[in-house]
Design a protein around this motif. Structure first.
Motif, PDB file in Angstrom:
ATOM      1  N   TYR C  54       0.887  -1.170   0.000  1.00  0.00           N
ATOM      2  CA  TYR C  54       0.000   0.000   0.000  1.00  0.00           C
ATOM      3  C   TYR C  54       0.922   1.216   0.000  1.00  0.00           C
ATOM      4  O   TYR C  54       1.438   1.598   1.042  1.00  0.00           O
ATOM      5  CB  TYR C  54      -0.853  -0.055   1.265  1.00  0.00           C
ATOM      6  N   GLY C  56       2.595   4.631   0.313  1.00  0.00           N
ATOM      7  CA  GLY C  56       2.263   5.713   1.240  1.00  0.00           C
ATOM      8  C   GLY C  56       2.070   5.153   2.638  1.00  0.00           C
ATOM      9  O   GLY C  56       2.864   5.442   3.546  1.00  0.00           O
ATOM     10  N   MET C  57       1.081   4.287   2.795  1.00  0.00           N
ATOM     11  CA  MET C  57       0.863   3.723   4.130  1.00  0.00           C
ATOM     12  C   MET C  57       2.004   2.801   4.540  1.00  0.00           C
ATOM     13  O   MET C  57       2.365   2.742   5.720  1.00  0.00           O
ATOM     14  CB  MET C  57      -0.463   2.971   4.207  1.00  0.00           C
ATOM     15  N   ASP C  60       4.663   4.959   5.888  1.00  0.00           N
ATOM     16  CA  ASP C  60       4.191   5.543   7.156  1.00  0.00           C
ATOM     17  C   ASP C  60       4.294   4.541   8.303  1.00  0.00           C
ATOM     18  O   ASP C  60       4.745   4.882   9.399  1.00  0.00           O
ATOM     19  CB  ASP C  60       2.726   5.981   7.030  1.00  0.00           C
ATOM     20  N   GLU C  61       3.849   3.310   8.058  1.00  0.00           N
ATOM     21  CA  GLU C  61       3.864   2.312   9.130  1.00  0.00           C
ATOM     22  C   GLU C  61       5.295   1.935   9.523  1.00  0.00           C
ATOM     23  O   GLU C  61       5.589   1.715  10.692  1.00  0.00           O
ATOM     24  CB  GLU C  61       3.081   1.059   8.722  1.00  0.00           C
ATOM     25  N   ARG C  64       6.473   4.591  11.663  1.00  0.00           N
ATOM     26  CA  ARG C  64       5.833   4.497  12.990  1.00  0.00           C
ATOM     27  C   ARG C  64       6.488   3.426  13.862  1.00  0.00           C
ATOM     28  O   ARG C  64       6.795   3.675  15.025  1.00  0.00           O
ATOM     29  CB  ARG C  64       4.340   4.195  12.831  1.00  0.00           C
TER      30      ARG C  64
ATOM     31  N   ALA D  56      -8.019   0.515   6.919  1.00  0.00           N
ATOM     32  CA  ALA D  56      -7.215   1.705   7.199  1.00  0.00           C
ATOM     33  C   ALA D  56      -8.001   2.941   6.764  1.00  0.00           C
ATOM     34  O   ALA D  56      -8.590   2.962   5.674  1.00  0.00           O
ATOM     35  CB  ALA D  56      -5.882   1.651   6.469  1.00  0.00           C
ATOM     36  N   ARG D  59      -4.774   5.942   5.703  1.00  0.00           N
ATOM     37  CA  ARG D  59      -3.471   5.266   5.850  1.00  0.00           C
ATOM     38  C   ARG D  59      -3.088   4.962   7.287  1.00  0.00           C
ATOM     39  O   ARG D  59      -1.884   4.848   7.599  1.00  0.00           O
ATOM     40  CB  ARG D  59      -2.368   6.076   5.158  1.00  0.00           C
ATOM     41  N   LYS D  60      -4.094   4.838   8.144  1.00  0.00           N
ATOM     42  CA  LYS D  60      -3.830   4.397   9.515  1.00  0.00           C
ATOM     43  C   LYS D  60      -4.741   3.233   9.850  1.00  0.00           C
ATOM     44  O   LYS D  60      -5.940   3.269   9.553  1.00  0.00           O
ATOM     45  CB  LYS D  60      -4.099   5.534  10.506  1.00  0.00           C
ATOM     46  N   HIS D  61      -4.174   2.193  10.491  1.00  0.00           N
ATOM     47  CA  HIS D  61      -5.004   1.078  10.923  1.00  0.00           C
ATOM     48  C   HIS D  61      -6.099   1.572  11.863  1.00  0.00           C
ATOM     49  O   HIS D  61      -5.824   2.373  12.762  1.00  0.00           O
ATOM     50  CB  HIS D  61      -4.160   0.042  11.682  1.00  0.00           C
ATOM     51  N   GLU D  73      -9.571   8.689   2.417  1.00  0.00           N
ATOM     52  CA  GLU D  73      -9.135   7.433   1.788  1.00  0.00           C
ATOM     53  C   GLU D  73      -9.422   6.275   2.730  1.00  0.00           C
ATOM     54  O   GLU D  73      -9.004   6.292   3.888  1.00  0.00           O
ATOM     55  CB  GLU D  73      -7.638   7.530   1.496  1.00  0.00           C
ATOM     56  N   ALA D  75      -9.250   2.062   3.061  1.00  0.00           N
ATOM     57  CA  ALA D  75      -8.625   0.891   2.427  1.00  0.00           C
ATOM     58  C   ALA D  75      -9.019  -0.388   3.150  1.00  0.00           C
ATOM     59  O   ALA D  75      -9.124  -0.411   4.380  1.00  0.00           O
ATOM     60  CB  ALA D  75      -7.109   1.038   2.428  1.00  0.00           C
TER      61      ALA D  75
END
Lengths: 151, 83, 151, 83
Positions: C54, C56-57, C60-61, C64, D56, D59-61, D73, D75
């Motif tokens: 994914y 971008g994500m 990011d992860e 993090r 997500a 873009r964050k879980h 967005e 996902a």
């Protein structure tokens, strides 16, 4: 049965090359962990470490701890290299490389090897100070003994 | 018997190795250490705290009460600080 | 505050070079641990792994989890590289490098990073078989979740 | 809202992304998933086991009951298998 690669030497080693030798030409290894222990300058106060060793026994003990790791974890390769003589800050002292199909075995066995060799391999560090003042022998840490007792 | 000293034991005794004939009845590694400690001031200083000294017989770690047996090489050293 | 180096890329990486970049010109690092995860051929049955991510994500992860490692251990450097796309058996997939003054922090944080990124970084593996038979998506392992729960 | 699908969700639905306007009252990520599951056979197949799907938001879980809020967005994907 995997045969460990063990070397006790004065010369620097090339961690990357040791790792390459292990993985070259094979596709059954899933995880490689390398540990490199380096000489720290202690904020500029240390000019060098001098590592004394017991020739013969040093190699024997490194083979013994490597063989024990191979018996305890499903390893595909183990390399242990330990230097002796004068080592400048920033230079590597010790290298452990473990390879396995699975990451847990590679991590745990490398951790075990470092804990074990610190308390069993006959090497002794003497500090040489940048100030010129006479350095002393590094004292063994009880935390190293405790770390080795985890296994 | 061939005797080896390492690190500050070597420095305190002033030599890295020597050959010693132990008196009859010296049956353990610890008894051999006690005999060495009696050989002079520098030996007494090196072995002043016997409980912390590590001993190897023929290049294997042994406890202080290990029998000397047919040992050819006896080594004394401080706790190890490699790695 | 240490800034992690994070890259998501299709190209192979050079674990040795990443490690060299971390230690070059400094003398305060005592321990470097590298973990390399490689594509296994599964006894010749696997032609390749295809890694979907994914965009971008994924970056990011990885930032993090690296930042969390830096908060939890006294680290001097962290590098995480994860590849995507088709990867042949024997090729590297993922690299984690951690550096610290002390070996325990380097070991534990590298172990933590691998556990965490396996369950949190948005990558998915699809197998392509050497037989030509259609491959499937690799199923997530509950043991990976359990491993991540250790921390 | 921009919707993304990955791995076998993408394959089952037959597309990697699309733009969806959710009906009023779709307030959580899980509710959005339930709406998507109703869009046709391929969606029903993709979301047949909703409890295993990871979501997500921007873009964050997030957990399934996370509010969509001003999300741009969204996902959906299977449990991750990287590393």
């Amino acid at each position: 049965m995997v045969a460990p690669v063990v070397r006790v030497q004065a010369e620097p080693f090339d961690a990357a090359e040791e790792s390459r030798l292990i993985t070259a030409g094979r596709a059954d290894i899933g995880a490689v962990v390398t540990f490199t222990g380096l000489c720290r300058s202690e904020g500029g106060s240390l000019a060098a470490l001098e590592l004394e060793h017991y020739p013969g026994m040093a190699e024997d003990e490194l083979v013994r701890v490597s063989t024990e790791a191979i018996a305890r974890w499903p390893l595909q390769a183990v390399t242990v290299i330990h230097r002796y003589g004068k080592i400048a800050p920033g230079e590597p002292i010790v290298l452990v490389v473990t390879a396995s199909a699975h990451r847990r075995a590679a991590f745990e066995s490398a951790d075990f090897l470092m804990d074990y060799l610190k308390t069993r391999a006959p090497f002794w560090k003497k500090e040489h100070f940048a100030s010129g003042a006479e350095g002393g022998w590094v004292a063994a840490k009880t935390e190293d003994d405790r770390a080795a007792e985890r296994w | 018997m061939k005797i080896l000293y390492f690190a500050w034991l070597r420095e305190r005794i002033g030599k890295a190795e020597e050959t010693i004939t132990f008196p009859p009845g010296t049956e353990t590694a610890g008894a051999a250490m006690a005999h060495l400690a009696s050989l002079g001031e520098e030996y007494a200083y090196a072995f002043e705290n016997p409980s912390i000294i590590r001993i190897a017989v023929d290049r294997k770690h042994v406890p202080h009460d290990a029998p000397l047996g047919e040992a050819r090489e006896l080594a004394f050293f401080p706790p190890m600080t490699g790695g």
